[in-house]
Design a protein around this motif. Sequence first.
Motif, PDB file in Angstrom:
ATOM      1  N   THR A  20      39.257 -16.085 -27.847  1.00  0.00           N
ATOM      2  CA  THR A  20      40.126 -16.961 -27.733  1.00  0.00           C
ATOM      3  C   THR A  20      39.234 -17.868 -28.626  1.00  0.00           C
ATOM      4  O   THR A  20      39.041 -17.551 -29.680  1.00  0.00           O
ATOM      5  CB  THR A  20      39.135 -17.928 -26.323  1.00  0.00           C
ATOM      6  OG1 THR A  20      38.108 -17.592 -26.452  1.00  0.00           O
ATOM      7  CG2 THR A  20      39.715 -16.997 -25.037  1.00  0.00           C
ATOM      8  N   ASN A  21      40.594 -18.614 -29.286  1.00  0.00           N
ATOM      9  CA  ASN A  21      40.613 -20.195 -30.396  1.00  0.00           C
ATOM     10  C   ASN A  21      40.674 -21.165 -29.517  1.00  0.00           C
ATOM     11  O   ASN A  21      40.870 -21.432 -29.024  1.00  0.00           O
ATOM     12  CB  ASN A  21      41.869 -20.201 -31.273  1.00  0.00           C
ATOM     13  CG  ASN A  21      41.588 -18.475 -31.311  1.00  0.00           C
ATOM     14  OD1 ASN A  21      41.473 -17.958 -32.437  1.00  0.00           O
ATOM     15  ND2 ASN A  21      43.343 -17.670 -31.161  1.00  0.00           N
ATOM     16  N   HIS A  22      39.613 -21.668 -30.788  1.00  0.00           N
ATOM     17  CA  HIS A  22      39.429 -23.018 -30.450  1.00  0.00           C
ATOM     18  C   HIS A  22      38.869 -23.991 -31.331  1.00  0.00           C
ATOM     19  O   HIS A  22      39.221 -23.749 -32.298  1.00  0.00           O
ATOM     20  CB  HIS A  22      37.933 -23.089 -29.547  1.00  0.00           C
ATOM     21  CG  HIS A  22      37.585 -21.848 -28.223  1.00  0.00           C
ATOM     22  ND1 HIS A  22      38.198 -22.620 -26.559  1.00  0.00           N
ATOM     23  CD2 HIS A  22      37.757 -20.724 -28.216  1.00  0.00           C
ATOM     24  CE1 HIS A  22      37.976 -21.344 -26.481  1.00  0.00           C
ATOM     25  NE2 HIS A  22      37.804 -20.448 -27.104  1.00  0.00           N
ATOM     26  N   LYS A  23      38.793 -25.517 -30.878  1.00  0.00           N
ATOM     27  CA  LYS A  23      38.485 -26.568 -32.268  1.00  0.00           C
ATOM     28  C   LYS A  23      37.457 -27.605 -31.671  1.00  0.00           C
ATOM     29  O   LYS A  23      37.585 -27.643 -30.857  1.00  0.00           O
ATOM     30  CB  LYS A  23      39.882 -27.378 -32.268  1.00  0.00           C
ATOM     31  CG  LYS A  23      41.285 -26.163 -33.291  1.00  0.00           C
ATOM     32  CD  LYS A  23      42.414 -27.037 -33.478  1.00  0.00           C
ATOM     33  CE  LYS A  23      43.270 -26.070 -34.223  1.00  0.00           C
ATOM     34  NZ  LYS A  23      43.000 -25.799 -34.705  1.00  0.00           N
ATOM     35  N   ALA A  24      36.739 -28.027 -32.270  1.00  0.00           N
ATOM     36  CA  ALA A  24      35.685 -28.531 -31.805  1.00  0.00           C
ATOM     37  C   ALA A  24      35.464 -29.630 -33.621  1.00  0.00           C
ATOM     38  O   ALA A  24      35.510 -28.894 -34.780  1.00  0.00           O
ATOM     39  CB  ALA A  24      34.593 -28.217 -31.824  1.00  0.00           C
ATOM     40  N   GLY A  45      29.659 -29.091 -15.256  1.00  0.00           N
ATOM     41  CA  GLY A  45      30.727 -28.933 -16.080  1.00  0.00           C
ATOM     42  C   GLY A  45      30.352 -28.508 -17.659  1.00  0.00           C
ATOM     43  O   GLY A  45      29.706 -28.623 -17.795  1.00  0.00           O
ATOM     44  N   MET A  46      31.174 -28.271 -18.908  1.00  0.00           N
ATOM     45  CA  MET A  46      31.084 -28.821 -20.112  1.00  0.00           C
ATOM     46  C   MET A  46      31.897 -30.228 -20.165  1.00  0.00           C
ATOM     47  O   MET A  46      32.936 -30.193 -20.332  1.00  0.00           O
ATOM     48  CB  MET A  46      31.430 -27.574 -20.798  1.00  0.00           C
ATOM     49  CG  MET A  46      31.023 -26.085 -19.982  1.00  0.00           C
ATOM     50  SD  MET A  46      29.010 -25.085 -20.220  1.00  0.00           S
ATOM     51  CE  MET A  46      29.937 -24.861 -21.633  1.00  0.00           C
ATOM     52  N   PRO A  92      27.192 -23.009 -12.358  1.00  0.00           N
ATOM     53  CA  PRO A  92      28.088 -22.931 -12.045  1.00  0.00           C
ATOM     54  C   PRO A  92      29.201 -22.748 -13.321  1.00  0.00           C
ATOM     55  O   PRO A  92      30.441 -22.908 -13.559  1.00  0.00           O
ATOM     56  CB  PRO A  92      28.797 -24.523 -10.657  1.00  0.00           C
ATOM     57  CG  PRO A  92      27.061 -25.095 -11.072  1.00  0.00           C
ATOM     58  CD  PRO A  92      26.351 -23.606 -10.968  1.00  0.00           C
ATOM     59  N   ALA A  93      28.393 -24.133 -14.455  1.00  0.00           N
ATOM     60  CA  ALA A  93      28.631 -24.111 -15.512  1.00  0.00           C
ATOM     61  C   ALA A  93      29.008 -22.836 -16.195  1.00  0.00           C
ATOM     62  O   ALA A  93      30.015 -22.519 -17.004  1.00  0.00           O
ATOM     63  CB  ALA A  93      28.386 -24.919 -16.601  1.00  0.00           C
ATOM     64  N   ARG A 152      34.953 -17.515 -17.811  1.00  0.00           N
ATOM     65  CA  ARG A 152      36.375 -17.180 -16.455  1.00  0.00           C
ATOM     66  C   ARG A 152      37.202 -18.384 -17.401  1.00  0.00           C
ATOM     67  O   ARG A 152      38.240 -18.055 -17.309  1.00  0.00           O
ATOM     68  CB  ARG A 152      35.650 -17.059 -15.087  1.00  0.00           C
ATOM     69  CG  ARG A 152      37.061 -16.355 -14.689  1.00  0.00           C
ATOM     70  CD  ARG A 152      36.808 -16.476 -12.905  1.00  0.00           C
ATOM     71  NE  ARG A 152      37.349 -15.918 -12.717  1.00  0.00           N
ATOM     72  CZ  ARG A 152      37.484 -14.870 -12.024  1.00  0.00           C
ATOM     73  NH1 ARG A 152      36.759 -13.763 -12.829  1.00  0.00           N
ATOM     74  NH2 ARG A 152      38.096 -14.263 -11.118  1.00  0.00           N
ATOM     75  N   GLU A 153      37.036 -19.796 -17.329  1.00  0.00           N
ATOM     76  CA  GLU A 153      38.395 -20.310 -17.493  1.00  0.00           C
ATOM     77  C   GLU A 153      38.560 -20.541 -18.837  1.00  0.00           C
ATOM     78  O   GLU A 153      39.827 -21.200 -19.438  1.00  0.00           O
ATOM     79  CB  GLU A 153      37.938 -21.309 -16.487  1.00  0.00           C
ATOM     80  CG  GLU A 153      37.815 -21.181 -15.399  1.00  0.00           C
ATOM     81  CD  GLU A 153      39.108 -20.038 -14.822  1.00  0.00           C
ATOM     82  OE1 GLU A 153      40.191 -20.215 -14.802  1.00  0.00           O
ATOM     83  OE2 GLU A 153      38.982 -19.613 -14.043  1.00  0.00           O
ATOM     84  N   GLU A 154      37.242 -21.179 -19.881  1.00  0.00           N
ATOM     85  CA  GLU A 154      37.731 -21.734 -21.093  1.00  0.00           C
ATOM     86  C   GLU A 154      37.531 -20.305 -21.946  1.00  0.00           C
ATOM     87  O   GLU A 154      37.950 -19.940 -23.450  1.00  0.00           O
ATOM     88  CB  GLU A 154      37.140 -21.893 -21.720  1.00  0.00           C
ATOM     89  CG  GLU A 154      36.629 -23.831 -21.024  1.00  0.00           C
ATOM     90  CD  GLU A 154      35.805 -24.512 -21.947  1.00  0.00           C
ATOM     91  OE1 GLU A 154      35.837 -25.030 -22.924  1.00  0.00           O
ATOM     92  OE2 GLU A 154      35.349 -25.588 -20.956  1.00  0.00           O
ATOM     93  N   LEU A 155      36.878 -19.392 -21.551  1.00  0.00           N
ATOM     94  CA  LEU A 155      36.415 -18.175 -22.574  1.00  0.00           C
ATOM     95  C   LEU A 155      37.419 -16.570 -21.918  1.00  0.00           C
ATOM     96  O   LEU A 155      37.406 -15.707 -22.681  1.00  0.00           O
ATOM     97  CB  LEU A 155      34.909 -16.961 -22.526  1.00  0.00           C
ATOM     98  CG  LEU A 155      34.403 -18.669 -23.305  1.00  0.00           C
ATOM     99  CD1 LEU A 155      32.566 -18.135 -23.608  1.00  0.00           C
ATOM    100  CD2 LEU A 155      34.614 -19.233 -24.501  1.00  0.00           C
ATOM    101  N   ASN A 156      37.635 -16.853 -20.839  1.00  0.00           N
ATOM    102  CA  ASN A 156      39.207 -16.101 -20.402  1.00  0.00           C
ATOM    103  C   ASN A 156      38.264 -14.317 -20.297  1.00  0.00           C
ATOM    104  O   ASN A 156      38.921 -13.594 -20.147  1.00  0.00           O
ATOM    105  CB  ASN A 156      39.837 -15.865 -21.566  1.00  0.00           C
ATOM    106  CG  ASN A 156      41.116 -15.522 -20.591  1.00  0.00           C
ATOM    107  OD1 ASN A 156      41.309 -15.328 -19.822  1.00  0.00           O
ATOM    108  ND2 ASN A 156      42.058 -14.630 -21.834  1.00  0.00           N
TER     109      ASN A 156
END
Length: 502
Positions: free
Chosen positions: A35-39, A124-125, A377-378, A384-388
């Motif tokens: 997956t691809n991200h920015k920060a 969460g994150m 939970p985090a 699962r949802e951000e890193l797929n």
Amino acid sequence: MNLSKFLAVCFIAVGFNCAAADHNRAIDIDSKVVTNHKATINGERISYSVTSGTQPVWNEQGEPTATLYYNYYKKDKVDDISKRPLLISFNGGPGSASVWMHIAYTGPRILKIDDEGYPVQPYGMKDNPYSVLDVADIVFVNPVKTGYSRVLPNKEGKMPSADEQKAQFFGVNADIKYLADWINTFITRNNRSLSPKFLIGESYGTVRVSGLARELQQAHWWFLNGVVLVSPTDIGIERQGPVKAANRLPYFAATAWHHKVLPAELQAKDLTEVLSEVERFTIDQYLPALAKGAFIANDDKQAIAERVAFYSGLSKQFVLQNNLDISDDAFWKELLRDQGYILGRLDSRYLGIDKRDAGDRPDYFPELSAWLHAFTPAINHYIREELNYKTDVQYNMLANVHPWDRSNNNTGEQLREAMAENPYLNVLIQAGYYDGATNYFDAKYTLWQLDPSGKMRDRLSFKGYRSGHMMYLRKEDLKTSNDDLREFIKASLKSQTRSAKY
């Protein structure tokens, strides 16, 4: 269904139709999701990729015996990857997933907590503006049975016995051997052979990375630039008897100072000023007194007890009742007994409530309970949802890897040998003042004893923080500890301009 998953479930379901085996709860043996991200990190806007996947562990016959789940963070648009450091990260336990430092310390996404590190809902994150991803790529590795990492059945489809698994994975030296093999594969697969390499481990992970430093040199010829020990254990450097007892006092003083139960003249001082004073007393007077045991003169015993009480927040009577040697359990139960609270073990800023105020040890450790219900939970949602990365296999925060074989733990000596052979190798210790599990003064003692010759003293450093075992949970220390780590990486690279010789 991809080929690797098909082979994995068929491998596990030997003797069954592979179409039916598609319903087995099994992790892919060899998988990869990117997956691809920015920060914005350390003031710099960066883009990065995260590879989440599994990579096998093989035996000497080339057969897969386990598969390890990992998360690999890599900065985009790097002109020369040979100059880009790689930080390989482990947590401890043994039996802990690589979750705590992943989503609370060095990674670019961290747990939502308050500024002092206490959990808040909804879980969460959030972004981590202090991550070291600006200066190093990071891979978080989950040892066997932690996270999604699992032992695999043999070619006949049978799971190895408990004794066989212990021999392969669950001991000081077995752990180091298979993880070194795994790292070797990861480095070559990901074209990181020329990159500067660093190991970071927390708690039992410090045993792991200390041994890995030597094993990677000895068995795979990878020479490291740095090893970071976060909240270290003894790494095989003994500290028993009077040393073990005396070394607790500076931690007791820090905790008592935090809870404001020290005498007014100490409370008026800054924590580090208090600790400097207590450390001198510990080495110069308390340790010699404990060494005398029953043969200490009574006047001397009374004077030492009075001073231990002064620095610990305990009563002189309690100190004498324990023959000057106060256990951690007794301290956690006694310090705030009159207020009806017990103290946390891994972070003694945390308070808990026991069924009875009486007793000589706490019923439970409140900090670990707080952390688990926030981290679990985090990390599951994030992966699962951000890193797929999606699987029905349970993410093991803490796995049962016991009985762990702790025999022949020479990892401190192995780290010293690795440093002696490799003039580029530097070591940083990071510790929280309120950590009662691996207290900061024990960490200092380990630093002092690591190289008795003193010839490598300039390559050893210590940093302390006003928090606990996971010092990065407190916002101020999250920034400071990452800054210290960032500077350590940069400083360790400067030596590359010199030839590796004495």
